[in-house]
Motif scaffolding. Structure first.
Motif, PDB file in Angstrom:
ATOM      1  N   ARG A 182       0.754  -0.882  -0.574  1.00 28.41           N
ATOM      2  CA  ARG A 182       0.019  -0.514  -0.117  1.00 28.41           C
ATOM      3  C   ARG A 182       0.518   1.135  -0.073  1.00 28.41           C
ATOM      4  N   GLY A 183       0.589   2.287  -0.548  1.00 27.30           N
ATOM      5  CA  GLY A 183       1.397   3.066  -0.988  1.00 27.30           C
ATOM      6  C   GLY A 183       3.129   2.873  -0.954  1.00 27.30           C
ATOM      7  N   THR A 184       4.419   3.198  -0.182  1.00 26.98           N
ATOM      8  CA  THR A 184       5.317   2.497  -0.266  1.00 26.98           C
ATOM      9  C   THR A 184       5.656   1.731   0.360  1.00 26.98           C
ATOM     10  N   TRP A 185       4.371   1.084   1.259  1.00 24.18           N
ATOM     11  CA  TRP A 185       4.602   0.391   2.258  1.00 24.18           C
ATOM     12  C   TRP A 185       4.543  -1.029   1.698  1.00 24.18           C
ATOM     13  N   VAL A 186       5.786  -2.171   2.197  1.00 23.40           N
ATOM     14  CA  VAL A 186       6.040  -3.570   1.292  1.00 23.40           C
ATOM     15  C   VAL A 186       5.489  -4.584   2.586  1.00 23.40           C
ATOM     16  N   ALA A 187       4.453  -5.768   2.565  1.00 18.29           N
ATOM     17  CA  ALA A 187       4.284  -6.158   3.740  1.00 18.29           C
ATOM     18  C   ALA A 187       4.373  -8.192   3.585  1.00 18.29           C
ATOM     19  N   GLN A 188       4.558  -8.655   3.695  1.00 19.82           N
ATOM     20  CA  GLN A 188       4.571 -10.295   4.189  1.00 19.82           C
ATOM     21  C   GLN A 188       3.782 -11.072   4.939  1.00 19.82           C
ATOM     22  N   ALA A 189       3.145 -11.638   4.734  1.00 19.70           N
ATOM     23  CA  ALA A 189       1.836 -12.036   5.594  1.00 19.70           C
ATOM     24  C   ALA A 189       2.426 -13.722   5.536  1.00 19.70           C
ATOM     25  N   THR A 190       2.780 -14.297   6.823  1.00 17.83           N
ATOM     26  CA  THR A 190       3.372 -15.648   6.693  1.00 17.83           C
ATOM     27  C   THR A 190       2.884 -17.289   7.629  1.00 17.83           C
ATOM     28  N   CYS A 191       2.516 -17.811   7.272  1.00 20.96           N
ATOM     29  CA  CYS A 191       2.266 -19.370   8.090  1.00 20.96           C
ATOM     30  C   CYS A 191       2.914 -19.970   8.185  1.00 20.96           C
ATOM     31  N   LEU A 192       4.001 -20.257   8.916  1.00 25.01           N
ATOM     32  CA  LEU A 192       5.131 -21.314   8.758  1.00 25.01           C
ATOM     33  C   LEU A 192       4.876 -22.554  10.197  1.00 25.01           C
ATOM     34  N   GLY A 193       4.793 -24.094   9.470  1.00 26.65           N
ATOM     35  CA  GLY A 193       4.254 -24.787  10.781  1.00 26.65           C
ATOM     36  C   GLY A 193       3.125 -25.981  10.343  1.00 26.65           C
ATOM     37  N   VAL A 194       2.622 -26.704  10.943  1.00 22.03           N
ATOM     38  CA  VAL A 194       1.377 -27.084  10.864  1.00 22.03           C
ATOM     39  C   VAL A 194       0.137 -26.662  10.519  1.00 22.03           C
ATOM     40  N   VAL A 195       0.128 -26.294   9.702  1.00 23.94           N
ATOM     41  CA  VAL A 195      -1.573 -24.710   9.771  1.00 23.94           C
ATOM     42  C   VAL A 195      -2.383 -25.707   9.022  1.00 23.94           C
ATOM     43  N   PRO A 196      -3.700 -25.725   9.201  1.00 21.48           N
ATOM     44  CA  PRO A 196      -4.776 -26.336   8.982  1.00 21.48           C
ATOM     45  C   PRO A 196      -5.632 -25.019   8.183  1.00 21.48           C
ATOM     46  N   PRO A 197      -5.954 -25.732   7.096  1.00 18.77           N
ATOM     47  CA  PRO A 197      -6.585 -24.271   5.609  1.00 18.77           C
ATOM     48  C   PRO A 197      -7.625 -22.789   6.235  1.00 18.77           C
ATOM     49  N   ALA A 198      -8.305 -23.631   7.882  1.00 19.65           N
ATOM     50  CA  ALA A 198      -8.962 -23.010   8.213  1.00 19.65           C
ATOM     51  C   ALA A 198      -8.417 -21.763   8.735  1.00 19.65           C
ATOM     52  N   GLN A 199      -7.139 -22.161   9.512  1.00 21.97           N
ATOM     53  CA  GLN A 199      -6.425 -21.413  10.370  1.00 21.97           C
ATOM     54  C   GLN A 199      -5.823 -20.691   9.692  1.00 21.97           C
ATOM     55  N   ALA A 200      -5.669 -20.575   8.633  1.00 21.18           N
ATOM     56  CA  ALA A 200      -4.324 -19.922   7.411  1.00 21.18           C
ATOM     57  C   ALA A 200      -5.315 -19.100   6.395  1.00 21.18           C
ATOM     58  N   ALA A 201      -6.263 -19.772   6.515  1.00 20.38           N
ATOM     59  CA  ALA A 201      -7.886 -18.755   6.011  1.00 20.38           C
ATOM     60  C   ALA A 201      -8.458 -17.705   6.960  1.00 20.38           C
ATOM     61  N   THR A 202      -7.752 -17.615   7.947  1.00 17.60           N
ATOM     62  CA  THR A 202      -8.367 -16.889   9.586  1.00 17.60           C
ATOM     63  C   THR A 202      -7.531 -15.571   9.196  1.00 17.60           C
ATOM     64  N   PHE A 203      -6.009 -16.286   9.425  1.00 14.41           N
ATOM     65  CA  PHE A 203      -5.011 -14.957   9.270  1.00 14.41           C
ATOM     66  C   PHE A 203      -5.051 -14.282   8.369  1.00 14.41           C
ATOM     67  N   PHE A 204      -4.790 -14.750   6.751  1.00 13.62           N
ATOM     68  CA  PHE A 204      -4.857 -14.065   5.631  1.00 13.62           C
ATOM     69  C   PHE A 204      -6.160 -13.085   5.612  1.00 13.62           C
ATOM     70  N   ASP A 205      -7.197 -14.026   5.397  1.00  9.71           N
ATOM     71  CA  ASP A 205      -8.296 -12.698   5.164  1.00  9.71           C
ATOM     72  C   ASP A 205      -8.371 -11.656   6.287  1.00  9.71           C
ATOM     73  N   ALA A 206      -8.074 -11.615   7.407  1.00  5.33           N
ATOM     74  CA  ALA A 206      -8.063 -10.938   8.340  1.00  5.33           C
ATOM     75  C   ALA A 206      -7.423  -9.718   8.319  1.00  5.33           C
ATOM     76  N   LEU A 207      -6.558 -10.094   6.966  1.00  6.74           N
ATOM     77  CA  LEU A 207      -5.689  -8.890   7.063  1.00  6.74           C
ATOM     78  C   LEU A 207      -6.279  -7.228   6.382  1.00  6.74           C
ATOM     79  N   ARG A 208      -5.919  -5.922   6.932  1.00  6.19           N
ATOM     80  CA  ARG A 208      -6.380  -5.399   6.029  1.00  6.19           C
ATOM     81  C   ARG A 208      -6.365  -4.209   6.284  1.00  6.19           C
ATOM     82  N   PHE A 209      -5.973  -3.201   5.409  1.00  2.00           N
ATOM     83  CA  PHE A 209      -5.643  -1.663   5.890  1.00  2.00           C
ATOM     84  C   PHE A 209      -6.743  -0.566   6.641  1.00  2.00           C
ATOM     85  N   GLY A 210      -6.498   0.120   7.352  1.00  2.00           N
ATOM     86  CA  GLY A 210      -7.183   1.069   8.171  1.00  2.00           C
ATOM     87  C   GLY A 210      -7.156   2.517   6.936  1.00  2.00           C
ATOM     88  N   PRO A 211      -7.957   3.075   7.202  1.00  2.00           N
ATOM     89  CA  PRO A 211      -8.379   4.988   6.456  1.00  2.00           C
ATOM     90  C   PRO A 211      -6.749   5.320   6.458  1.00  2.00           C
TER      91      PRO A 211
END
Length: 193
Positions: free
Chosen positions: A164-193
């Motif tokens: 976003r703009g000049t900010w670069v982000a990397q979100a990562t799950c590492l290990g034995v992560v069930p798909p539902a937990q990964a989805a919760t983690f990635f789907d919750a990411l959002r930028f504020g106003p």
């Protein structure tokens, strides 16, 4: 004065002996139910400073900052990470300060992951994955790697790269992560106003 009636000990002990095993069994059953119902992951929303990024972590993240070299430039990277249920959940943020450097830094982050995971099996992420409020970029996206067949450990790494703009982000799950937990983690990411 009032009378105090003392019951003979003989009468109480047989009753106490009869009730104690029952109470102990009942208490054990209640504790088992409470432990079974306790969530292994305690999801919480966290506002990450600087980029105005909001994320959900399954545990309390620890923040660190360090200098890294990406795309030939030394930059300050902020890392927010925690471990829960045998997995690591992390979000790293870099302010590249120059909009022309967003693409090269996204490419460098992706190359860094690929280089470290040589031999792992790659799976493309959802083609339409977007973080609300992100700046669209051709190099943004999500991918998943898993241990190569025959490896002793069962593991996966799923990462999402975005900006976003000049900010670069990397979100990562590492290990034995069930798909539902990964989805919760990635789907919750959002930028504020």
């Amino acid at each position: 004065m009032g009378h105090v009636r003392i019951m003979p000990r003989m009468r109480l002990f047989p009753l106490a002996r009869a009730v104690r095993p029952c109470s102990a069994a009942a208490l054990a059953a209640v504790l088992c139910v409470l432990v079974a119902c306790a969530p292994a992951l305690d999801w919480r929303e966290v506002n990450l400073p600087g980029a105005q990024l909001q994320a959900a972590f399954p545990c309390r993240p620890v923040a660190q900052e360090r200098r890294v070299v990406l795309a030939g430039r030394e930059l300050s990277m902020r890392l927010h990470a925690c471990e829960a249920a045998g997995a690591t959940f992390a979000v790293s943020l870099v302010d590249v300060t120059d909009p022309g450097q967003v693409g090269p830094v996204l490419a460098a982050l992706r190359a860094s992951v690929v280089d470290k995971l040589e031999g792992a099996v790659s799976h493309p992420g959802p083609p339409d994955w977007r973080v609300p409020g992100m700046t669209p970029h051709a190099l943004a996206g999500r991918a998943r790697w898993a241990g190569a067949p025959g490896q002793a450990a069962d593991w996966s790494l799923e990462t999402g790269l975005f900006a976003r703009g000049t900010w670069v982000a990397q979100a990562t799950c590492l290990g034995v992560v069930p798909p539902a937990q990964a989805a919760t983690f990635f789907d919750a990411l959002r930028f504020g106003p």
